[in-house]
Scaffold this motif. Structure first.
Motif, PDB file in Angstrom:
ATOM      1  N   ASP A  82      44.575  37.888  50.361  1.00 52.04           N
ATOM      2  CA  ASP A  82      43.948  38.010  49.035  1.00 52.04           C
ATOM      3  C   ASP A  82      43.181  36.750  48.649  1.00 52.04           C
ATOM      4  N   GLY A  83      43.102  35.785  49.570  1.00 53.14           N
ATOM      5  CA  GLY A  83      42.351  34.572  49.296  1.00 53.14           C
ATOM      6  C   GLY A  83      43.165  33.442  48.731  1.00 53.14           C
ATOM      7  N   ALA A  84      44.443  33.678  48.417  1.00 57.19           N
ATOM      8  CA  ALA A  84      45.295  32.603  47.904  1.00 57.19           C
ATOM      9  C   ALA A  84      45.551  31.590  49.010  1.00 57.19           C
ATOM     10  N   PRO A  85      45.365  30.311  48.738  1.00 57.45           N
ATOM     11  CA  PRO A  85      45.475  29.308  49.804  1.00 57.45           C
ATOM     12  C   PRO A  85      46.895  28.925  50.170  1.00 57.45           C
ATOM     13  N   VAL A  86      47.902  29.388  49.400  1.00 57.67           N
ATOM     14  CA  VAL A  86      49.254  28.871  49.557  1.00 57.67           C
ATOM     15  C   VAL A  86      49.818  29.085  50.957  1.00 57.67           C
ATOM     16  N   VAL A 104      39.963  40.215  58.973  1.00 57.89           N
ATOM     17  CA  VAL A 104      40.628  39.861  57.722  1.00 57.89           C
ATOM     18  C   VAL A 104      40.282  40.912  56.674  1.00 57.89           C
ATOM     19  N   PHE A 105      41.319  41.391  55.963  1.00 59.61           N
ATOM     20  CA  PHE A 105      41.128  42.514  55.055  1.00 59.61           C
ATOM     21  C   PHE A 105      41.850  42.235  53.740  1.00 59.61           C
ATOM     22  N   GLY A 106      41.120  42.374  52.626  1.00 58.68           N
ATOM     23  CA  GLY A 106      41.713  42.202  51.309  1.00 58.68           C
ATOM     24  C   GLY A 106      41.623  43.480  50.500  1.00 58.68           C
ATOM     25  N   VAL A 107      42.543  43.646  49.560  1.00 59.89           N
ATOM     26  CA  VAL A 107      42.547  44.820  48.683  1.00 59.89           C
ATOM     27  C   VAL A 107      42.706  44.356  47.250  1.00 59.89           C
ATOM     28  N   ALA A 161      34.044  41.396  44.573  1.00 56.20           N
ATOM     29  CA  ALA A 161      33.194  40.337  45.122  1.00 56.20           C
ATOM     30  C   ALA A 161      33.853  38.971  44.980  1.00 56.20           C
ATOM     31  N   SER A 162      34.573  38.762  43.864  1.00 58.84           N
ATOM     32  CA  SER A 162      35.262  37.485  43.659  1.00 58.84           C
ATOM     33  C   SER A 162      36.367  37.287  44.696  1.00 58.84           C
ATOM     34  N   MET A 163      37.143  38.355  44.974  1.00 64.18           N
ATOM     35  CA  MET A 163      38.182  38.237  45.998  1.00 64.18           C
ATOM     36  C   MET A 163      37.575  38.006  47.371  1.00 64.18           C
ATOM     37  N   LEU A 164      36.464  38.652  47.655  1.00 59.94           N
ATOM     38  CA  LEU A 164      35.791  38.460  48.941  1.00 59.94           C
ATOM     39  C   LEU A 164      35.406  36.995  49.129  1.00 59.94           C
ATOM     40  N   GLU A 165      34.879  36.369  48.075  1.00 62.73           N
ATOM     41  CA  GLU A 165      34.541  34.954  48.151  1.00 62.73           C
ATOM     42  C   GLU A 165      35.788  34.091  48.324  1.00 62.73           C
ATOM     43  N   ASP A 166      36.889  34.466  47.627  1.00 63.05           N
ATOM     44  CA  ASP A 166      38.142  33.724  47.766  1.00 63.05           C
ATOM     45  C   ASP A 166      38.654  33.788  49.201  1.00 63.05           C
ATOM     46  N   VAL A 167      38.576  34.961  49.813  1.00 66.78           N
ATOM     47  CA  VAL A 167      39.052  35.125  51.189  1.00 66.78           C
ATOM     48  C   VAL A 167      38.192  34.296  52.137  1.00 66.78           C
ATOM     49  N   ARG A 168      36.882  34.361  51.972  1.00 64.92           N
ATOM     50  CA  ARG A 168      35.990  33.579  52.841  1.00 64.92           C
ATOM     51  C   ARG A 168      36.218  32.083  52.657  1.00 64.92           C
ATOM     52  N   ARG A 169      36.487  31.662  51.433  1.00 64.67           N
ATOM     53  CA  ARG A 169      36.754  30.243  51.180  1.00 64.67           C
ATOM     54  C   ARG A 169      38.062  29.831  51.843  1.00 64.67           C
ATOM     55  N   ALA A 170      39.094  30.703  51.749  1.00 61.28           N
ATOM     56  CA  ALA A 170      40.378  30.390  52.384  1.00 61.28           C
ATOM     57  C   ALA A 170      40.217  30.231  53.886  1.00 61.28           C
ATOM     58  N   ALA A 193      42.495  25.203  58.743  1.00 63.23           N
ATOM     59  CA  ALA A 193      42.332  24.707  60.114  1.00 63.23           C
ATOM     60  C   ALA A 193      42.443  25.830  61.121  1.00 63.23           C
ATOM     61  N   ALA A 194      43.176  26.893  60.760  1.00 64.40           N
ATOM     62  CA  ALA A 194      43.342  28.027  61.672  1.00 64.40           C
ATOM     63  C   ALA A 194      42.264  29.078  61.486  1.00 64.40           C
ATOM     64  N   GLY A 195      41.404  28.920  60.476  1.00 60.64           N
ATOM     65  CA  GLY A 195      40.399  29.924  60.174  1.00 60.64           C
ATOM     66  C   GLY A 195      39.176  29.829  61.062  1.00 60.64           C
ATOM     67  N   ASP A 196      38.429  30.925  61.109  1.00 61.65           N
ATOM     68  CA  ASP A 196      37.203  30.999  61.902  1.00 61.65           C
ATOM     69  C   ASP A 196      36.168  31.786  61.104  1.00 61.65           C
ATOM     70  N   PRO A 197      35.058  31.155  60.705  1.00 64.36           N
ATOM     71  CA  PRO A 197      34.042  31.847  59.889  1.00 64.36           C
ATOM     72  C   PRO A 197      33.447  33.079  60.559  1.00 64.36           C
ATOM     73  N   SER A 198      33.615  33.199  61.879  1.00 62.44           N
ATOM     74  CA  SER A 198      33.046  34.359  62.570  1.00 62.44           C
ATOM     75  C   SER A 198      33.897  35.618  62.423  1.00 62.44           C
ATOM     76  N   TRP A 199      35.096  35.495  61.857  1.00 62.75           N
ATOM     77  CA  TRP A 199      35.952  36.664  61.693  1.00 62.75           C
ATOM     78  C   TRP A 199      35.287  37.682  60.768  1.00 62.75           C
ATOM     79  N   HIS A 200      35.485  38.942  61.067  1.00 68.80           N
ATOM     80  CA  HIS A 200      35.018  40.021  60.204  1.00 68.80           C
ATOM     81  C   HIS A 200      35.898  40.064  58.954  1.00 68.80           C
ATOM     82  N   VAL A 201      35.257  40.053  57.764  1.00 68.88           N
ATOM     83  CA  VAL A 201      35.982  40.032  56.490  1.00 68.88           C
ATOM     84  C   VAL A 201      35.527  41.205  55.636  1.00 68.88           C
ATOM     85  N   ASP A 202      36.494  41.876  55.022  1.00 70.68           N
ATOM     86  CA  ASP A 202      36.184  43.026  54.173  1.00 70.68           C
ATOM     87  C   ASP A 202      37.188  43.082  53.035  1.00 70.68           C
TER      88      ASP A 202
END
Length: 297
Positions: A19-23, A45-48, A74-83, A88-97
């Motif tokens: 859901d984009g929460a960084p915790v 990566v998938f958010g609801v 759209a706000s959650m989508l941006e949160d997920v992409r920011r997370a 350090a384990a993230g990859d911007p090339s991952w498919h996000v929806d």
């Protein structure tokens, strides 16, 4: 037995629910990478986002403007992409929806539609708010899902070294053992734990039944070992304990200080879940490590 003769049945994408929460995103993405390496599927990566509830105005219900929910999505989508970008384990090339809907049902439905190999989700740890917003959503998804669920907390290791499998010799528990064997680090350990019923009675009939039960276990363990096709170097051991399945499994796992508990899940009626709950539910609520739950076919 080789995997080409007994397929794992997991060649689809790894669906990471976020859901984009960084915790806990670091552990979540690390677990996603681990599952992707283990099963060979691409990480997605998938958010609801829950729809905004309608507002009652007297006898009428005022509809929520579509633009409001779209802005929240759209706000959650941006949160997920920011997370992903700051992890350090993230990859911007991952498919996000991100989609709108009930989180548990939407994740389970989307995983089935995408033929996902596993759903990776977060899990709260002994905190009322965590249980409301973390663990309970994961539990609800597990009840809906036909796809295995890997639930991890913030301390889930990058390379689990020891997995404990609750084995009742059902197809789901055997599949849980096979998947767990792929998630354990090279030269790690997989412990197959069977919980024998604790019902002692002095009668000769009980003693004979108990002895017969015990004699059936070694060949059953051997059969499961033959189906595992474990990676080279993995140590596989078998243990039998007595007692309540969930409590005994949790107690053994805690003493063993394992990184992962794997269980098969069976379908229960609403009344059964209400009265006793399933082993998977009880393990997921109380475990101090990651949990892999594999649903029955």
């Amino acid at each position: 037995m080789h995997s080409e003769n007994l397929p794992l049945g997991v060649d689809g994408p790894v669906l990471v629910a976020c859901d984009g929460a960084p915790v806990s995103s670091e552990a979540l993405f690390n677990a996603g990478r681990l599952a992707s390496r283990a099963f060979g599927g691409a990480l997605q990566v998938f958010g609801v986002c829950d729809p905004t509830p309608s507002v009652a105005a007297g006898m009428d219900v005022l509809p929520v403007p579509a633009e409001l929910d779209e802005a929240r999505r759209a706000s959650m989508l941006e949160d997920v992409r920011r997370a992903i970008s700051i992890s350090a384990a993230g990859d911007p090339s991952w498919h996000v929806d991100v989609q709108m809907g009930s989180p548990s049902r939407t994740v389970a439905t989307e995983a089935l539609r995408r033929h996902a190999s596993v759903i990776v989700m977060g899990i709260g740890r002994h905190n009322p708010l965590d249980r409301l917003f973390g663990t309970e959503t994961t539990l609800a998804t597990l009840r809906e899902s036909r796809v295995p669920v890997l639930a991890v907390g913030p301390s889930f290791p990058t390379n689990p070294k020891h997995a404990v499998v609750g084995l009742d010799f059902s197809a789901a528990s055997v599949q849980a053992a096979r998947l767990a064997a792929r998630l354990v680090a090279p030269n790690g350990r997989l412990t197959l734990v069977h919980v024998q019923p604790r019902f002692e009675h002095p009668s000769a009939d009980w003693q004979a039944w108990d002895a017969d039960y015990g004699r059936t276990l070694p060949p059953l363990f051997d059969r499961v070992r033959a189906q595992l096709d474990p990676p080279d170097g993995l140590i596989v051991e078998t243990v039998t304990v007595r007692g309540d399945p969930a409590a005994s499994l949790l107690s053994f796992a805690q003493q063993a200080q394992c990184d992962l508990i794997a269980v098969g899940t069976q379908r229960h009626s609403f009344l059964e879940r209400l009265i006793v709950g399933s082993v998977a539910t009880r393990v997921l609520r109380a475990a101090r490590c990651g949990v892999l739950a594999v649903p029955s076919a």
